[in-house]
Design a protein around this motif. Structure first.
Motif, PDB file in Angstrom:
ATOM      1  N   ASN A  90       0.856  -1.058   0.105  1.00 37.93           N
ATOM      2  CA  ASN A  90       0.071   0.106  -0.028  1.00 37.93           C
ATOM      3  C   ASN A  90       1.084   1.171   0.013  1.00 37.93           C
ATOM      4  N   LEU A  91       0.932   2.103  -1.150  1.00 34.24           N
ATOM      5  CA  LEU A  91       1.557   2.968  -1.274  1.00 34.24           C
ATOM      6  C   LEU A  91       1.161   4.401  -0.620  1.00 34.24           C
ATOM      7  N   LEU A  92      -0.082   4.877  -1.279  1.00 33.88           N
ATOM      8  CA  LEU A  92      -0.439   6.183  -1.183  1.00 33.88           C
ATOM      9  C   LEU A  92      -1.948   6.205  -0.815  1.00 33.88           C
ATOM     10  N   ALA A  93      -2.340   7.012   0.540  1.00 35.89           N
ATOM     11  CA  ALA A  93      -3.775   7.173   0.736  1.00 35.89           C
ATOM     12  C   ALA A  93      -3.914   8.720   0.610  1.00 35.89           C
ATOM     13  N   VAL A  94      -5.174   9.163  -0.128  1.00 37.18           N
ATOM     14  CA  VAL A  94      -5.163  10.473  -0.291  1.00 37.18           C
ATOM     15  C   VAL A  94      -6.736  10.643   0.395  1.00 37.18           C
ATOM     16  N   GLU A  95      -6.992  11.789   1.226  1.00 39.83           N
ATOM     17  CA  GLU A  95      -8.243  12.092   1.727  1.00 39.83           C
ATOM     18  C   GLU A  95      -8.456  13.489   1.129  1.00 39.83           C
ATOM     19  N   ILE A  96      -9.505  13.501   0.298  1.00 41.05           N
ATOM     20  CA  ILE A  96      -9.844  14.751  -0.468  1.00 41.05           C
ATOM     21  C   ILE A  96     -11.352  15.327   0.161  1.00 41.05           C
ATOM     22  N   ARG A  97     -11.095  16.833   0.491  1.00 42.70           N
ATOM     23  CA  ARG A  97     -12.522  17.435   1.034  1.00 42.70           C
ATOM     24  C   ARG A  97     -12.414  18.491   0.098  1.00 42.70           C
ATOM     25  N   LYS A  98     -13.641  19.102  -0.376  1.00 42.26           N
ATOM     26  CA  LYS A  98     -13.692  20.266  -0.865  1.00 42.26           C
ATOM     27  C   LYS A  98     -14.161  21.233   0.158  1.00 42.26           C
ATOM     28  N   ALA A  99     -13.373  22.474  -0.220  1.00 40.11           N
ATOM     29  CA  ALA A  99     -13.422  23.617   0.702  1.00 40.11           C
ATOM     30  C   ALA A  99     -14.774  23.965   1.522  1.00 40.11           C
ATOM     31  N   SER A 100     -15.800  23.718   0.486  1.00 40.27           N
ATOM     32  CA  SER A 100     -17.104  23.898   1.085  1.00 40.27           C
ATOM     33  C   SER A 100     -17.522  23.143   2.167  1.00 40.27           C
ATOM     34  N   ASN A 101     -16.899  21.992   2.464  1.00 36.08           N
ATOM     35  CA  ASN A 101     -17.140  21.107   3.445  1.00 36.08           C
ATOM     36  C   ASN A 101     -16.937  21.734   4.666  1.00 36.08           C
ATOM     37  N   HIS A 102     -17.858  22.048   5.667  1.00 34.87           N
ATOM     38  CA  HIS A 102     -17.300  22.787   6.811  1.00 34.87           C
ATOM     39  C   HIS A 102     -17.491  21.695   8.098  1.00 34.87           C
ATOM     40  N   THR A 103     -17.478  20.433   7.806  1.00 36.03           N
ATOM     41  CA  THR A 103     -17.440  19.641   8.960  1.00 36.03           C
ATOM     42  C   THR A 103     -15.839  19.629   9.417  1.00 36.03           C
ATOM     43  N   PRO A 104     -15.475  19.124  10.717  1.00 39.16           N
ATOM     44  CA  PRO A 104     -14.129  19.529  11.265  1.00 39.16           C
ATOM     45  C   PRO A 104     -13.140  18.497  10.432  1.00 39.16           C
ATOM     46  N   LEU A 105     -11.853  18.749  10.181  1.00 39.40           N
ATOM     47  CA  LEU A 105     -10.978  18.113   9.767  1.00 39.40           C
ATOM     48  C   LEU A 105     -10.423  17.049  10.305  1.00 39.40           C
ATOM     49  N   GLU A 106     -10.815  16.880  11.617  1.00 35.49           N
ATOM     50  CA  GLU A 106     -10.296  15.907  12.735  1.00 35.49           C
ATOM     51  C   GLU A 106     -10.436  14.590  11.812  1.00 35.49           C
TER      52      GLU A 106
ATOM     53  N   ALA B  68      -4.342   6.890  11.051  1.00 30.22           N
ATOM     54  CA  ALA B  68      -4.375   5.234  11.142  1.00 30.22           C
ATOM     55  C   ALA B  68      -4.097   4.698   9.860  1.00 30.22           C
ATOM     56  N   LEU B  69      -4.243   5.467   8.581  1.00 29.18           N
ATOM     57  CA  LEU B  69      -3.801   4.405   7.533  1.00 29.18           C
ATOM     58  C   LEU B  69      -2.323   4.490   7.245  1.00 29.18           C
ATOM     59  N   THR B  70      -1.517   5.354   7.789  1.00 31.71           N
ATOM     60  CA  THR B  70      -0.340   5.314   7.546  1.00 31.71           C
ATOM     61  C   THR B  70       0.665   4.865   8.985  1.00 31.71           C
ATOM     62  N   ASP B  71      -0.123   4.384   9.868  1.00 30.37           N
ATOM     63  CA  ASP B  71       0.396   3.996  11.137  1.00 30.37           C
ATOM     64  C   ASP B  71       1.144   2.552  10.964  1.00 30.37           C
ATOM     65  N   PRO B  72       2.426   2.435  10.837  1.00 30.01           N
ATOM     66  CA  PRO B  72       3.218   1.450  10.581  1.00 30.01           C
ATOM     67  C   PRO B  72       2.820   0.151  11.641  1.00 30.01           C
ATOM     68  N   ASN B  73       2.155   0.310  12.465  1.00 32.94           N
ATOM     69  CA  ASN B  73       1.605  -0.659  13.491  1.00 32.94           C
ATOM     70  C   ASN B  73       0.556  -1.537  13.049  1.00 32.94           C
ATOM     71  N   VAL B  74      -0.210  -0.968  11.943  1.00 33.46           N
ATOM     72  CA  VAL B  74      -1.293  -1.871  11.441  1.00 33.46           C
ATOM     73  C   VAL B  74      -0.981  -2.494  10.290  1.00 33.46           C
ATOM     74  N   TRP B  75      -1.803  -3.817  10.035  1.00 34.56           N
ATOM     75  CA  TRP B  75      -1.206  -4.667   9.136  1.00 34.56           C
ATOM     76  C   TRP B  75      -1.403  -4.038   7.423  1.00 34.56           C
ATOM     77  N   PHE B  76      -2.175  -3.087   7.340  1.00 34.23           N
ATOM     78  CA  PHE B  76      -2.325  -2.620   6.043  1.00 34.23           C
ATOM     79  C   PHE B  76      -1.840  -1.273   5.622  1.00 34.23           C
ATOM     80  N   ALA B  77      -0.820  -0.849   6.330  1.00 27.20           N
ATOM     81  CA  ALA B  77      -0.198   0.632   6.422  1.00 27.20           C
ATOM     82  C   ALA B  77      -0.060   1.173   5.107  1.00 27.20           C
ATOM     83  N   TYR B  78      -0.325   2.169   4.971  1.00 26.14           N
ATOM     84  CA  TYR B  78       0.085   2.989   3.733  1.00 26.14           C
ATOM     85  C   TYR B  78       1.367   3.717   3.736  1.00 26.14           C
TER      86      TYR B  78
END
Length: 172
Positions: free
Chosen positions: A93-109, A117-127
């Motif tokens: 798994n090389l790259l994970a991308v999260e995309i948001r439109k700027a008009s999305n006002h929900t928190p980025l958290e 989580a997706l890039t955590d080297p301790n999970v079995w599927f880490a990107y």
């Protein structure tokens, strides 16, 4: 990592050159994500590029129970990255991308925790790399880079400069 991020920039240049309609008509985030993935796929020959892909071979991607964005289910929360660059059948798994439109006002958290989580080297599927992109009709309003389960500030600064140099920094 810079080579992969340069490919993301090239895909963004292609995306903005051809997909202005999506922002003019305020089309939903899933369509924006899909069209970005189409342009990203051109940059990663020999890799699969998928949207909302929740598998590694036969296994479903689940966050470990108790992680910050988990639910109370006994297996942990299923996770659906917006766009991934990977090899479907093997744990590459090389790259994970999260995309948001700027008009999305929900928190980025939520997206930030997801990329941790997706890039955590301790999970079995880490990107290897995670990228957060907040897109507007004029360009990338905000970006961040994740590596090893954490934001990589030095790489994020480099990436933001490259986006600016490429004329992709938004101006709202």
């Amino acid at each position: 990592m810079q080579a992969e991020l340069n490919k993301v920039i090239a895909a963004l240049q292609d995306f903005y050159a051809h997909e202005g309609f999506l922002f003019e008509k305020d089309i939903g985030e899933r369509a924006v994500t899909h069209r970005f993935a189409v342009h990203l796929e051109k940059q990663f020959s020999g890799w699969s590029v998928d949207c909302n892909y929740d598998r590694l071979g036969e296994r479903t991607l689940h966050l470990p129970h108790g992680t910050i964005i988990s639910t109370d289910d006994h297996l942990g929360k299923s996770i659906y990255p917006d766009v991934v660059v990977h090899q479907r059948e093997i744990p590459n798994n090389l790259l994970a991308v999260e995309i948001r439109k700027a008009s999305n006002h929900t928190p980025l958290e939520h997206d930030e925790h997801k990329l941790r989580a997706l890039t955590d080297p301790n999970v079995w599927f880490a990107y290897t790399i995670g990228v957060l992109l907040v897109l507007d009709r004029t360009g990338v309003m905000l970006s961040d880079v994740y590596f090893g389960g954490e934001p990589d500030r030095a790489m994020a600064v480099w990436f933001a400069k490259r986006l600016n140099d490429a004329g992709l920094a938004g101006t709202s």
